[in-house]
Enzyme design. Structure first.
Site: not given
Ligand code: PLP
Length: 392
Positions: A58, A111, A183, A208
């Site tokens: 962890r 998001y 982000d 992604k």
């Molecule tokens: C997919 C996504 C998230 C969340 O990511 P996860 O890995 O699914 O938790 C956050 N911000 C953006 C812009 C995303 O495309």
């Protein structure tokens, strides 16, 4: 640990060389959840040292540590940390820097899970968020209160690939003690480096572009060492550390990030340009198009315009359904940023619980289609989209 300042393609391949074990070129997956201590002093030190990757699972693990190092270097950050998902990274980072009574400034559009966290979860703990028009930097400034601790941005963002002026927001927060978090998932560190404009923290859903192959779930947060130490401290109690196998897949994907992003950028541009002139298409939303209302800003803060675009079919909801069902090469699936081209009609996801009016309020029209351009041959993608449009 010194930052690797070579070009991104080189950093992605070599930034974690200092962590090499057993002369292995490909990093091993270190699945062990606990590690041998060299006596009581070493045990005591490892138990409390932030980010120690060889104490207990962890706290961190050696595979995730390598991934964090590469992403941090790509973003030009002092430190980084891997979490179990993009949302794991986002929520842990936010919770680290706000407490009851504090205030956050965020965008109208984020998001969906980030929006839900700010709108539904945080208010239960006495943390309020003001949502502002991301296209107007002044609106961020105007929303600041004495209790404001954090400004959250995300650019480009769904559904219209709207941008936020990163430099302007960083300037607003400067000297106020308010932290800024961006982000950067849609752009990837290849196309955009928010820290270089003065943003404090960057979060990625490594699910992604960083992973890039639709086969892992992970998140990364990067920034200053003291901020990352505080986030690590919070994660120790919340528990969303990134798993070794997903970190390994992400690290493997990351090796080709520069090459993939170049292809994503080129294919998205090609598709957007093709769609632009078509009679059945009302609008095309892509920061790389001169017609995008923020194209100038995109040129200022992005080095590539990304693989994400959306467009609006004149025929509305039904035309969208037909278009998506006729696609043969492009795949109708959630998520984005991987090598396969994925297509979604956002209204379909909302239809079950929202009216057309409520859907429109989110900037989504019934005939809107979102494309995550993959790395297939661009002409094959155009041919597939063209044949599918014939029925729409
Ligand atoms: C997919 C996504 C998230 C969340 O990511 P996860 O890995 O699914 O938790 C956050 N911000 C953006 C812009 C995303 O495309």
């Amino acid at each position: 640990m010194t930052q690797d300042t070579r070009a991104p393609a080189t950093v992605a391949l070599h930034a974690d060389e200092a962590f090499r074990v057993d002369h292995a070129i490909s990093p091993p997956i270190c699945q062990s959840v606990t590690y041998l201590a060299d006596g009581p002093e070493d045990f005591a030190r490892k138990a409390v040292e932030p980010h120690n990757a060889e104490f207990y699972g962890r706290h961190g693990n050696p595979t995730a540590k390598r991934l964090a190092k590469v992403v941090a270097d790509l973003e030009g950050a002092e430190a980084g940390m891997v979490l179990s998902s993009g949302m794991g990274a986002m929520t842990t980072a936010i919770l680290t820097f706000v407490r009851q009574g504090d205030h956050i400034v965020a965008q109208d559009g984020h998001y969906s899970a980030t929006s839900n966290f700010l709108r539904k979860v945080l208010p239960r703990y006495g943390i309020e968020t003001t949502f502002v028009d991301q296209t107007k930097p002044d609106s961020f400034a105007a929303a600041i209160r004495p209790q404001t601790k954090l400004i959250l941005i995300e650019t480009p963002v769904n559904p219209l690939m709207t941008l936020t002026d990163i430099q302007a927001v960083a300037d607003i927060a400067q000297d106020t003690g308010i932290l800024t978090l961006c982000d950067n998932t849609f752009a990837s560190p290849i196309n955009q480096r928010p820290l270089s404009f003065g943003i404090d923290l960057v979060v990625h859903s490594a699910t992604k572009y960083i992973g890039g192959h639709h086969d892992l779930l992970a998140g990364v947060v990067v920034g200053r060492q003291d901020h990352l130490d505080a986030i690590w401290d919070m994660s120790m109690d919340l528990g969303p550390i990134g798993a070794p196998f997903d970190a390994w897949l992400a690290l493997r994907g990351l090796r080709t990030l520069k090459a993939r992003i170049d292809l994503h950028n080129a294919n998205a541009m090609k598709i957007a340009s093709f769609l632009k002139g078509l009679p059945g298409v009302r609008d095309v939303y892509y920061p790389g198009l001169v017609s995008h209302p923020q194209h100038d800003l995109a040129q200022r803060q992005m080095t590539g315009f990304g693989g994400m675009l959306s467009f609006d079919l004149k025929g509305g909801y039904e035309a969208g359904l037909k278009f998506v069902s006729r696609l043969r090469l492009c795949l109708n699936a959630a998520s984005l940023g991987g090598v396969e081209t994925l297509v979604v009609q956002p209204a379909v996801m909302f239809r079950a619980r929202l009216t057309d009016e409520q859907i429109r309020a989110q900037g989504v029209t019934p005939g809107m289609i979102r494309i995550s351009a993959g790395i297939e041959d661009g002409d094959d993608l155009i041919a597939d989209i063209e044949q599918a449009l014939c029925g729409a």
